[in-house]
Design a protein around this motif. Structure first.
Motif, PDB file in Angstrom:
ATOM      1  N   TYR A 132       0.778  -1.025   0.208  1.00 36.09           N
ATOM      2  CA  TYR A 132       0.066   0.042   0.011  1.00 36.09           C
ATOM      3  C   TYR A 132       1.021   1.301   0.019  1.00 36.09           C
ATOM      4  O   TYR A 132       2.166   1.132   0.472  1.00 36.09           O
ATOM      5  CB  TYR A 132      -0.975   0.222   1.325  1.00 36.09           C
ATOM      6  N   GLN A 165       0.741   5.619   0.855  1.00 36.89           N
ATOM      7  CA  GLN A 165       0.106   6.463   1.646  1.00 36.89           C
ATOM      8  C   GLN A 165       0.719   8.035   1.379  1.00 36.89           C
ATOM      9  O   GLN A 165       1.844   8.247   2.003  1.00 36.89           O
ATOM     10  CB  GLN A 165       0.148   6.356   3.256  1.00 36.89           C
ATOM     11  N   ARG A 196      -1.442  13.140   4.347  1.00 36.98           N
ATOM     12  CA  ARG A 196      -2.690  13.551   4.678  1.00 36.98           C
ATOM     13  C   ARG A 196      -3.848  12.723   4.176  1.00 36.98           C
ATOM     14  O   ARG A 196      -4.908  13.174   4.010  1.00 36.98           O
ATOM     15  CB  ARG A 196      -2.993  14.884   4.633  1.00 36.98           C
ATOM     16  N   GLN A 197      -3.334  11.535   3.645  1.00 34.71           N
ATOM     17  CA  GLN A 197      -4.443  10.722   2.975  1.00 34.71           C
ATOM     18  C   GLN A 197      -4.307   9.283   3.575  1.00 34.71           C
ATOM     19  O   GLN A 197      -3.567   8.711   4.361  1.00 34.71           O
ATOM     20  CB  GLN A 197      -3.865  10.585   1.401  1.00 34.71           C
ATOM     21  N   GLY A 198      -5.403   8.610   3.070  1.00 32.15           N
ATOM     22  CA  GLY A 198      -5.514   7.241   3.495  1.00 32.15           C
ATOM     23  C   GLY A 198      -4.674   6.273   2.569  1.00 32.15           C
ATOM     24  O   GLY A 198      -3.808   6.791   1.524  1.00 32.15           O
ATOM     25  N   LEU A 199      -4.643   4.928   2.915  1.00 33.79           N
ATOM     26  CA  LEU A 199      -3.837   4.139   2.344  1.00 33.79           C
ATOM     27  C   LEU A 199      -4.486   3.749   0.963  1.00 33.79           C
ATOM     28  O   LEU A 199      -5.624   3.241   0.653  1.00 33.79           O
ATOM     29  CB  LEU A 199      -3.451   2.767   2.786  1.00 33.79           C
ATOM     30  N   LEU A 206      -4.072   0.842  -2.523  1.00 34.54           N
ATOM     31  CA  LEU A 206      -3.376  -0.340  -2.875  1.00 34.54           C
ATOM     32  C   LEU A 206      -2.732  -0.365  -3.889  1.00 34.54           C
ATOM     33  O   LEU A 206      -2.966   0.269  -5.356  1.00 34.54           O
ATOM     34  CB  LEU A 206      -4.386  -1.482  -3.223  1.00 34.54           C
ATOM     35  N   PHE A 229       3.747   0.771   2.552  1.00 38.61           N
ATOM     36  CA  PHE A 229       3.581  -0.173   3.568  1.00 38.61           C
ATOM     37  C   PHE A 229       3.484  -1.409   2.973  1.00 38.61           C
ATOM     38  O   PHE A 229       2.598  -1.779   1.920  1.00 38.61           O
ATOM     39  CB  PHE A 229       2.115   0.009   4.440  1.00 38.61           C
ATOM     40  N   PHE A 241       0.447  -5.163   9.331  1.00 40.04           N
ATOM     41  CA  PHE A 241       1.269  -4.228   8.589  1.00 40.04           C
ATOM     42  C   PHE A 241       2.829  -4.156   9.023  1.00 40.04           C
ATOM     43  O   PHE A 241       3.068  -4.456  10.183  1.00 40.04           O
ATOM     44  CB  PHE A 241       0.667  -2.865   8.675  1.00 40.04           C
ATOM     45  N   ALA A 257       6.103  -1.561   9.344  1.00 30.03           N
ATOM     46  CA  ALA A 257       6.167  -0.269  10.158  1.00 30.03           C
ATOM     47  C   ALA A 257       6.125   0.938   8.700  1.00 30.03           C
ATOM     48  O   ALA A 257       5.955   2.008   9.249  1.00 30.03           O
ATOM     49  CB  ALA A 257       7.298   0.124  10.976  1.00 30.03           C
ATOM     50  N   GLY A 258       6.458   0.436   7.779  1.00 33.81           N
ATOM     51  CA  GLY A 258       6.262   1.504   6.619  1.00 33.81           C
ATOM     52  C   GLY A 258       7.729   1.733   6.310  1.00 33.81           C
ATOM     53  O   GLY A 258       8.537   1.999   6.922  1.00 33.81           O
ATOM     54  N   HIS A 284       4.974   1.956  14.123  1.00 28.96           N
ATOM     55  CA  HIS A 284       4.147   0.699  14.412  1.00 28.96           C
ATOM     56  C   HIS A 284       3.402   0.560  13.015  1.00 28.96           C
ATOM     57  O   HIS A 284       2.842  -0.770  12.935  1.00 28.96           O
ATOM     58  CB  HIS A 284       3.423   0.832  15.344  1.00 28.96           C
ATOM     59  N   GLY A 285       3.441   1.337  12.193  1.00 27.32           N
ATOM     60  CA  GLY A 285       2.593   0.937  10.909  1.00 27.32           C
ATOM     61  C   GLY A 285       1.199   1.088  11.308  1.00 27.32           C
ATOM     62  O   GLY A 285       0.698   1.642  12.287  1.00 27.32           O
ATOM     63  N   PHE A 301      -7.648   4.909  11.068  1.00 29.99           N
ATOM     64  CA  PHE A 301      -8.233   4.626   9.879  1.00 29.99           C
ATOM     65  C   PHE A 301      -9.230   3.690   9.878  1.00 29.99           C
ATOM     66  O   PHE A 301      -8.980   2.628  10.509  1.00 29.99           O
ATOM     67  CB  PHE A 301      -6.998   4.270   8.912  1.00 29.99           C
ATOM     68  N   GLY A 323     -10.357   4.542   4.173  1.00 30.59           N
ATOM     69  CA  GLY A 323     -10.815   6.185   4.485  1.00 30.59           C
ATOM     70  C   GLY A 323      -9.340   7.025   4.546  1.00 30.59           C
ATOM     71  O   GLY A 323      -8.500   6.622   4.527  1.00 30.59           O
TER      72      GLY A 323
END
Lengths: 116, 116
Positions: free
Chosen positions: A36, A38, A41-44, A46, A90, A106, A108-109, B41-42, B90, B108
């Protein structure tokens, strides 16, 4: 128990360079794997997913990922990055069966910074 | 693509107060999820639901309740908010059948919660 590790918290690359973001997973069987993205300021959103078959999967915006069962890895790659690819990425896995079907685990990114 | 909306987008709460975060999805997905995102932590799963009237505990449910009154709506409730619950939350939805177990989730935009 299953887990996802993204060993690089931050990756910096120059625009036009190639990219690899690393993802390692821990699970006794073959999981289902996702990447994913991100944006600020947005959601994830795919990027791509792997269920079975060809270990190289293609995603949106020229991203691809390669599954390796022997290395327990699912690295994300792109041949030539653009400054707009700057975001947090992620890696996540899901397992078949169990008490919580469909849930994602997930990493940690990894924050990707693309220098123009 | 699924449309998932969250409200409010930003919230400041006081310690000990009650906070309700709302999520709405318009694509008739069966499954809905609440995650929180913290640096390092993701995303971690708080609660999830497989349909109206059902809620299940995720990995970190302590201090949170969930409510799924309809197919479209899934709320996260903090009865007694604490500063440790300051985070970005989220909501996600997905439509996989439980028997299959694979759920591509659509997220979202997130709610930023600050508990003072």
């Amino acid at each position: 128990a299953q887990s996802v590790t993204q060993p690089d918290a931050r990756v910096t690359v120059s625009e036009g360079a190639s990219l690899q973001l690393r993802c390692k997973y821990s699970y006794s069987a073959t999981p289902y794997l996702f990447w994913y993205v991100q944006y600020p300021r947005q959601g994830l959103q795919l990027l791509l997913k792997y269920y079975s078959g060809d270990p190289v999967v293609q995603g949106v915006n020229s991203f691809e990922a390669e599954f390796s069962k022997s290395n327990s890895s699912f690295h994300l790659q792109k041949a030539s990055v653009h400054w707009s690819d700057s975001a947090v990425y992620f890696c996540a896995l899901s397992i078949f069966g169990g008490s919580a079907l469909g849930r994602l685990h997930f990493g940690a990114g990894t924050q990707l910074i693309v220098i123009p | 693509e699924a449309a998932v909306t969250q409200s409010p987008r930003n919230k400041v709460a006081v310690t000990g107060g009650k906070v309700t975060l709302s999520c709405n999805q318009t694509n008739n997905h069966n499954n809905m999820y609440w995650y929180r995102q913290d640096t390092g932590h993701g995303l971690r799963l708080i609660h999830y639901s497989y349909g109206a009237g059902s809620t299940e505990k995720g990995d970190i449910p302590d201090g949170y309740k969930a409510s799924r009154p309809s197919q479209e709506n899934f709320s996260l409730i903090l009865e007694l908010a604490t500063p440790s619950q300051t985070s970005v939350y989220f909501c996600a939805s997905g439509d996989a059948a439980p028997a299959w177990g694979i759920d591509t989730q659509y997220f979202g935009p997130g709610t930023r919660l600050l508990v003072l």
